[in-house]
Scaffold this motif. Sequence first.
Motif, short mmCIF file in Angstrom:
data_model
loop_
_atom_site.label_atom_id
_atom_site.label_comp_id
_atom_site.label_asym_id
_atom_site.label_seq_id
_atom_site.Cartn_x
_atom_site.Cartn_y
_atom_site.Cartn_z
N VAL A 193 68.58 61.11 66.05
CA VAL A 193 68.98 62.01 64.87
C VAL A 193 68.95 63.55 65.68
O VAL A 193 68.10 63.69 66.39
CB VAL A 193 67.79 62.07 63.93
CG1 VAL A 193 67.97 63.41 62.86
CG2 VAL A 193 67.56 60.93 63.26
N VAL A 250 70.16 68.22 58.61
CA VAL A 250 69.58 67.13 58.44
C VAL A 250 68.84 67.04 57.13
O VAL A 250 68.34 66.01 56.79
CB VAL A 250 68.51 66.56 59.55
CG1 VAL A 250 69.22 65.89 60.47
CG2 VAL A 250 67.89 67.77 59.95
N ARG A 279 68.37 64.13 54.04
CA ARG A 279 68.84 62.87 54.66
C ARG A 279 67.45 61.93 54.99
O ARG A 279 66.84 62.24 56.03
CB ARG A 279 69.58 62.97 55.91
CG ARG A 279 70.94 63.64 55.35
CD ARG A 279 71.88 63.71 56.28
NE ARG A 279 73.02 64.53 55.95
CZ ARG A 279 74.04 64.23 55.06
NH1 ARG A 279 73.94 62.95 54.45
NH2 ARG A 279 74.84 64.96 54.80
N ASP A 327 66.67 59.21 55.68
CA ASP A 327 66.62 58.11 56.69
C ASP A 327 66.52 58.82 57.96
O ASP A 327 65.81 58.27 58.85
CB ASP A 327 67.88 57.18 56.66
CG ASP A 327 67.77 56.26 55.50
OD1 ASP A 327 66.73 55.98 55.02
OD2 ASP A 327 69.10 55.74 55.18
N ASP A 328 67.25 60.08 58.08
CA ASP A 328 66.92 60.58 59.41
C ASP A 328 65.73 61.04 59.55
O ASP A 328 65.13 61.04 60.73
CB ASP A 328 68.11 61.85 59.22
CG ASP A 328 69.48 61.56 59.30
OD1 ASP A 328 69.77 60.30 59.83
OD2 ASP A 328 70.51 61.92 58.92
N ARG A 329 65.15 61.75 58.53
CA ARG A 329 63.76 62.29 58.72
C ARG A 329 62.76 61.22 58.85
O ARG A 329 61.83 61.21 59.88
CB ARG A 329 63.15 62.75 57.32
CG ARG A 329 63.90 64.18 57.16
CD ARG A 329 63.09 64.84 55.89
NE ARG A 329 63.69 65.84 55.26
CZ ARG A 329 63.61 65.84 54.09
NH1 ARG A 329 62.61 65.63 53.45
NH2 ARG A 329 64.29 66.83 53.45
N ARG A 337 63.37 58.56 60.48
CA ARG A 337 63.58 57.91 61.77
C ARG A 337 63.06 58.77 63.03
O ARG A 337 62.56 58.25 63.98
CB ARG A 337 65.39 57.60 61.97
CG ARG A 337 65.49 56.58 63.29
CD ARG A 337 66.88 56.30 63.53
NE ARG A 337 67.76 56.25 62.40
CZ ARG A 337 68.70 57.00 62.16
NH1 ARG A 337 68.94 57.83 62.97
NH2 ARG A 337 69.37 56.84 60.80
N GLU A 342 72.13 52.84 56.95
CA GLU A 342 72.25 54.26 57.54
C GLU A 342 73.62 54.30 58.02
O GLU A 342 73.90 55.50 58.61
CB GLU A 342 71.18 54.27 58.61
CG GLU A 342 69.77 54.24 58.02
CD GLU A 342 68.76 54.08 59.06
OE1 GLU A 342 69.02 53.96 60.31
OE2 GLU A 342 67.56 54.05 58.69
N THR A 349 75.76 58.50 59.54
CA THR A 349 75.61 58.99 60.82
C THR A 349 76.48 59.96 61.23
O THR A 349 76.17 61.24 61.58
CB THR A 349 75.58 57.87 61.80
OG1 THR A 349 75.01 56.74 61.42
CG2 THR A 349 75.03 58.24 63.15
N VAL A 358 75.83 63.22 59.79
CA VAL A 358 74.72 64.13 60.29
C VAL A 358 75.21 65.02 61.47
O VAL A 358 74.56 66.00 61.62
CB VAL A 358 73.66 63.25 60.78
CG1 VAL A 358 72.60 64.07 61.08
CG2 VAL A 358 73.28 62.36 59.29
N ARG A 359 76.20 64.51 61.95
CA ARG A 359 76.40 65.21 63.09
C ARG A 359 77.71 65.96 63.12
O ARG A 359 78.91 65.33 63.30
CB ARG A 359 76.54 64.22 64.50
CG ARG A 359 75.53 63.52 64.73
CD ARG A 359 75.71 62.79 66.02
NE ARG A 359 74.63 61.74 66.00
CZ ARG A 359 74.92 60.61 66.76
NH1 ARG A 359 75.86 60.87 68.02
NH2 ARG A 359 73.96 59.70 66.88
#
Lengths: 365, 209
Positions: free
Chosen positions: A18, B113, B116, B118-120, B122, B194, B198, B201-202
Motif C-alpha cells: 500500500v 487511500v 479503502r 483493505d488497504d488500511r 493491510r 483486493e 490495487t 490506489v496507485r
Amino acid sequence: MNAHPSEWEETPRLLPRVERDLPADRHQLHKERLMTRIHEELAASPGPHATAATRPAARHNPFLRRMVLVPLTAGVLAGALATGLFVFGGTEDTGTGGGPGTSAAGPVLTTRLGTADPEGAARLLDTVSLAAAEAPATPVGDGQYVYIESKTSAISVRHVHGTTSLASSPLHRRQTWQSRDGKDGWLIEPGTTGPEGMTLAGTDEHGDEPEPTLNAPSYDYLTALPTDPDVLLAKIYEETKGTGNGPDQEAFTTIGDLLIESYPPAELTAALYKAAAKIPGVVAVDDAVDAAGRHGVAVARLEEATGERTEWIFDRKTHVFLGERTVQAARDPHGVVPRGTVVSTSAVLTRSVVDGVKQLPGAAG
Amino acid sequence: MTTDVRTRVRDGDPAAFAELFDAYARAVYNHAFRLTADWSVAEDVMSATFLEAWRLRDRVDPEGGSLRPWLLGIATNIARNHCRGNRRYRAAVAAGAQAGTAALEVPDHAELVAGRVDDRRRLAAVLAALARLRRPEREVLTLCLWEGLEYTEAAEALGIPVGTVRSRLSRARTRLRKLADAETEPEGRRRQTEGDRTNAVRPAQEGIR
C-alpha cells in the motif's frame, strides 16, 4: 531456502504494498528546497560543477541534529506535524476528532519585534560572556548525566488542497538526559515520544558508536574544545562549511544550538559568546520574550534567505541565558508566514547534573 | 542510459538530481514510512535523503543500474538515526493502532487511500509484522519485500555482505511465521477481493527501476 521474500508463504497478506503519494505541493516544496541547496552550493564553489575534492565535508547527519538534538527547528516541526495533522485531519476529513494521546494544535503566536542595534552586539556579548565565565558550573562526574528541561513550541506550515495555513504546536515540556560521553541518553517530549520517553542510546548499523560533533556534542567533547574565541570560531566555520543558509548564519545557529541544549563548561560558554561577537551580521535587540514568558535583551541574527531572526534571550540584570526564539522579522520569501510571527520559541528551565536517566535534580539517589 | 545518469549525478548536474527526485521521492517516502511508522517523520527522512544524496554524490559508482537502491540505502541510514530503538518504532505503531487505522494515513492526503478498508488493514498488518522484527531484520525485509530489491542490491544499499542479508531475512522469516501461527487469522481469505482495487490506489507509478 534462499527464496526471495516475495515468494515466502508468510508474506502474501502483506502484499501488494500500500503506497501513498506526497501531495503535489509538498513534493514541489521539498524539490525546491533540494534544488535551492544545490544551486547555492554550486554558486559558492569555484567551478560550474564542484568536484569531490574541493567540496567541503558537511555535518555527519543533518537529520539527527534537527530531529533529536535541536528542538527549535525541524524536530519540533515534525512533532507539530505529527500532532497537528491528526487533529486537523480528524475534523476536516473524517469527522472523528483526535484520538487519545493527540494534543491540540494551538494558535500561532505573534510578537512585537524588538529594535535591532548592530552597534550594540559586541558590548552585550562581552557582558554576557563575563557573566558566563563567573557562573558556577558543576562538572559532570563519571557515570553522571546532564539533565536539561526546556519549554518549547514551533509553528508548522500546512498545505491542504492547495491552500496554505499555519498551526502551532502547543507549548510543551522537553526533557533530555545525556551521559558524559554522549553514548547514553533519554528524551521525553510530548508529540515526539510517549509519556515514558525514548532512549537516545544505541549504535549504528555497523555497531559503531555515533561520534560526537559540534552539532551533536557530548559533555566530554565540549570540555575538549578550544576556549580561544578565534580558534573556536575557525573550527565552527570549518566544521559547518557547506551546510545551512550560508556560513555566517550556520556558525550563529551552531552556537545557538550549543547554548540551548548542551552543558558547556563556563570557559567554553564565555568563549562561544566572544566568538559570536565576531560573526558578521550579529545585532543586539532591546526586547524579546522566551517561551516561559520571561522578557530580556537579545543577541540576534537575521537570516536573509528566510527573513527569520533568531534571538538568544538574556536576563536584563543577571545576563543569564534564558532561551531562544526565531521570529519572522522580514518578509517571508514564500509569502506564507506573516511578519511578527513566532516561528519557534524555547526557554531553558533547568540545566543540571544528575546520576541517571529519568532522574530529576534534587531527587534522592 | 542509467550509466549516463550516474555520471551526471557524480558530476553534480542539478537536472540529474531534479530527475532523481521526481522519479524516487515517492518510493523513498513510503520506504521511510515503513521504517518509522510515522508519515510526517517519513516526509522529513525523504527530504533529508535527497540532500544527503547530493552531499554523497561522488561516492556513486559510475557503472551500475538504477540509483534507486542507493537512495533507499541512504534513507535507511537516516531513518535509523531517528528511530534508534525498537521501542520507538513499536510506540509509533501502537499510537497508530490506538487511534484506529485511519490514523495511519495523514488526512491531508486522504484522497489516496481514504476509505479503502483493505488497504488500511493491510498497512496495519504490515506495521504489526514489522514491529515484531529487530531493526536490522526490518530494514532488510523492507528493502527486499516492498521495494523489490535483490539480495545483492540490498547488501549494496546497506553496505553489508550478502550473507548478512540472507541471515537477517532468514531470521525475519522465522519471526513472521511465529506471528502468523499465533494469529491464525481468518482474514487471509479476503485476498481475492483486493485485486481489482490495487490499481485505483496507485494514481501514479514510480519511475523506472
